[in-house]
Write a protein that holds these residues in place. Sequence first.
Motif, short mmCIF file in Angstrom:
data_model
loop_
_atom_site.label_atom_id
_atom_site.label_comp_id
_atom_site.label_asym_id
_atom_site.label_seq_id
_atom_site.Cartn_x
_atom_site.Cartn_y
_atom_site.Cartn_z
N VAL A 1 -43.21 -9.45 -9.44
CA VAL A 1 -42.87 -8.29 -8.65
C VAL A 1 -44.15 -6.69 -7.94
N ASN A 2 -44.48 -6.38 -8.17
CA ASN A 2 -45.10 -5.45 -7.74
C ASN A 2 -44.65 -4.01 -8.45
N VAL A 3 -45.38 -3.62 -8.98
CA VAL A 3 -44.83 -1.78 -10.13
C VAL A 3 -44.44 -1.54 -8.49
N GLU A 4 -44.66 -0.85 -8.04
CA GLU A 4 -44.06 -0.33 -6.32
C GLU A 4 -42.72 -1.22 -6.09
N THR A 5 -42.65 -1.99 -6.29
CA THR A 5 -41.09 -2.92 -6.00
C THR A 5 -40.57 -1.94 -7.04
N ILE A 6 -40.74 -2.23 -8.08
CA ILE A 6 -40.02 -2.27 -9.18
C ILE A 6 -39.30 -0.74 -9.55
N ARG A 7 -40.31 0.68 -8.81
CA ARG A 7 -39.89 1.96 -9.13
C ARG A 7 -38.81 1.66 -7.91
N TYR A 8 -39.28 1.07 -6.18
CA TYR A 8 -38.26 1.56 -5.35
C TYR A 8 -36.92 0.89 -6.15
N GLY B 1 -42.43 8.46 -23.17
CA GLY B 1 -42.26 9.38 -21.82
C GLY B 1 -42.39 7.74 -20.89
N TYR B 2 -42.59 6.61 -21.92
CA TYR B 2 -42.59 5.59 -20.16
C TYR B 2 -41.25 4.83 -20.22
N ARG B 3 -41.55 3.99 -19.46
CA ARG B 3 -40.41 3.07 -19.43
C ARG B 3 -40.70 2.26 -20.14
N ALA B 4 -39.22 1.78 -20.89
CA ALA B 4 -39.64 0.95 -21.65
C ALA B 4 -37.57 -0.19 -21.11
N TYR B 5 -38.55 -1.02 -20.37
CA TYR B 5 -37.64 -1.81 -20.00
C TYR B 5 -36.98 -2.65 -21.13
N ARG B 6 -35.80 -3.92 -20.77
CA ARG B 6 -35.37 -4.66 -21.84
C ARG B 6 -35.22 -6.07 -20.43
N THR B 7 -34.96 -7.13 -21.52
CA THR B 7 -34.44 -8.33 -21.15
C THR B 7 -33.66 -8.04 -20.04
N MET C 1 -40.09 -4.22 -22.80
CA MET C 1 -42.03 -3.62 -22.37
C MET C 1 -41.76 -2.62 -21.38
N LYS C 2 -43.24 -2.23 -21.16
CA LYS C 2 -43.42 -1.64 -19.93
C LYS C 2 -43.71 -2.19 -18.54
N ILE C 3 -43.72 -1.42 -17.80
CA ILE C 3 -43.36 -2.02 -16.32
C ILE C 3 -44.45 -2.37 -15.63
N GLY C 4 -45.73 -2.80 -16.38
CA GLY C 4 -46.86 -3.43 -15.63
C GLY C 4 -47.16 -4.91 -16.19
N GLU C 5 -46.03 -4.55 -17.64
CA GLU C 5 -45.21 -6.21 -18.56
C GLU C 5 -44.19 -7.16 -17.52
N ILE C 6 -43.21 -6.19 -17.09
CA ILE C 6 -42.55 -6.75 -16.58
C ILE C 6 -42.82 -7.02 -15.17
N SER C 7 -43.39 -6.35 -14.13
CA SER C 7 -44.07 -6.89 -13.30
C SER C 7 -44.69 -8.21 -13.34
N LYS C 8 -45.75 -8.24 -14.35
CA LYS C 8 -46.73 -9.91 -14.78
C LYS C 8 -45.17 -10.90 -15.15
N HIS C 9 -43.94 -10.12 -15.57
CA HIS C 9 -43.02 -11.29 -16.52
C HIS C 9 -42.35 -12.35 -14.95
N SER C 10 -42.57 -11.00 -14.13
CA SER C 10 -41.30 -11.61 -12.79
C SER C 10 -42.43 -11.67 -11.30
N PRO D 1 -34.80 2.78 -16.53
CA PRO D 1 -34.80 1.55 -17.99
C PRO D 1 -34.59 2.77 -18.95
N ASP D 2 -33.86 2.95 -19.98
CA ASP D 2 -34.89 4.04 -21.58
C ASP D 2 -35.77 4.63 -21.00
N ARG D 3 -36.25 6.01 -21.62
CA ARG D 3 -38.31 5.86 -21.69
C ARG D 3 -38.35 6.09 -22.94
N ASP D 4 -39.62 5.57 -23.33
CA ASP D 4 -39.92 5.80 -24.99
C ASP D 4 -40.43 7.33 -24.93
#
Length: 154
Positions: free
Chosen positions: A12-19, A35-41, A1-10, A29-32
Motif C-alpha cells: 500500500v502506497n505511503v500516501e494512501t497509508i497517511r490518508y 518523531g517517526y511513526r512506529a507501526y505495530r503488527t 516498523m516505519k511507514i516505508g516498511e509497512i508500505s512494503k509489507h502491505s 501510530p505512536d511516534r518513536d
Amino acid sequence: MKIGEISKHSSVNVETIRYYEKIGLLASPDRDASGYRAYRTAHLERLLFIKRCRNLDMAQDEIRELIRLSENPEADCHEVDALLANHLSHVRDRLQELSNLEKTLQQLQKACSDAGTVQECGILGGLSSELETPHNDRGDHQNHVPGTHRPGKS
C-alpha cells in the motif's frame, strides 16, 4: 516498523497509508524518539484488512462499518451479512450498468460507416446526438451505503 516498511509489507502506497490515518480508517501510530511513526503488527493487519475490502470495491463507509462491527467479536454477525448483501446488490447493479454501457458503445461502433473523413464519422455523429440507450430498470442509481459509490457525472 516505519511507514516505508509497512508500505512494503502491505503493498500500500505511503500516501494512501497517511490518508487512511487522516480519515480514521487506520489508527495513528505512536511516534518513536526521533518523531517517526512506529507501526505495530496490529496496524499492518488493519491495513491488509482495508486493502482486501478496497479490492472488493467496498467504500470507506462500508469499511468503517465493518471495522466497527469487528470490534465487538461476540455480537451476532447479521449486520455484517446485511452489509455484504447490500454491497453484492450494488455490484450486481453496477454490472448491469456496465452491460448497458457496453451495448451503447457497440451501438456507437456500428454507427461508423467506412467513410474516410471525420465529418462523415458515424461515431462522432452519434456522440453529438441522443442515442437510444438501455436504461437502468431501477433508474434511481441508489448506492448500497448512502454517500458512497456516487454515480458518474454526465
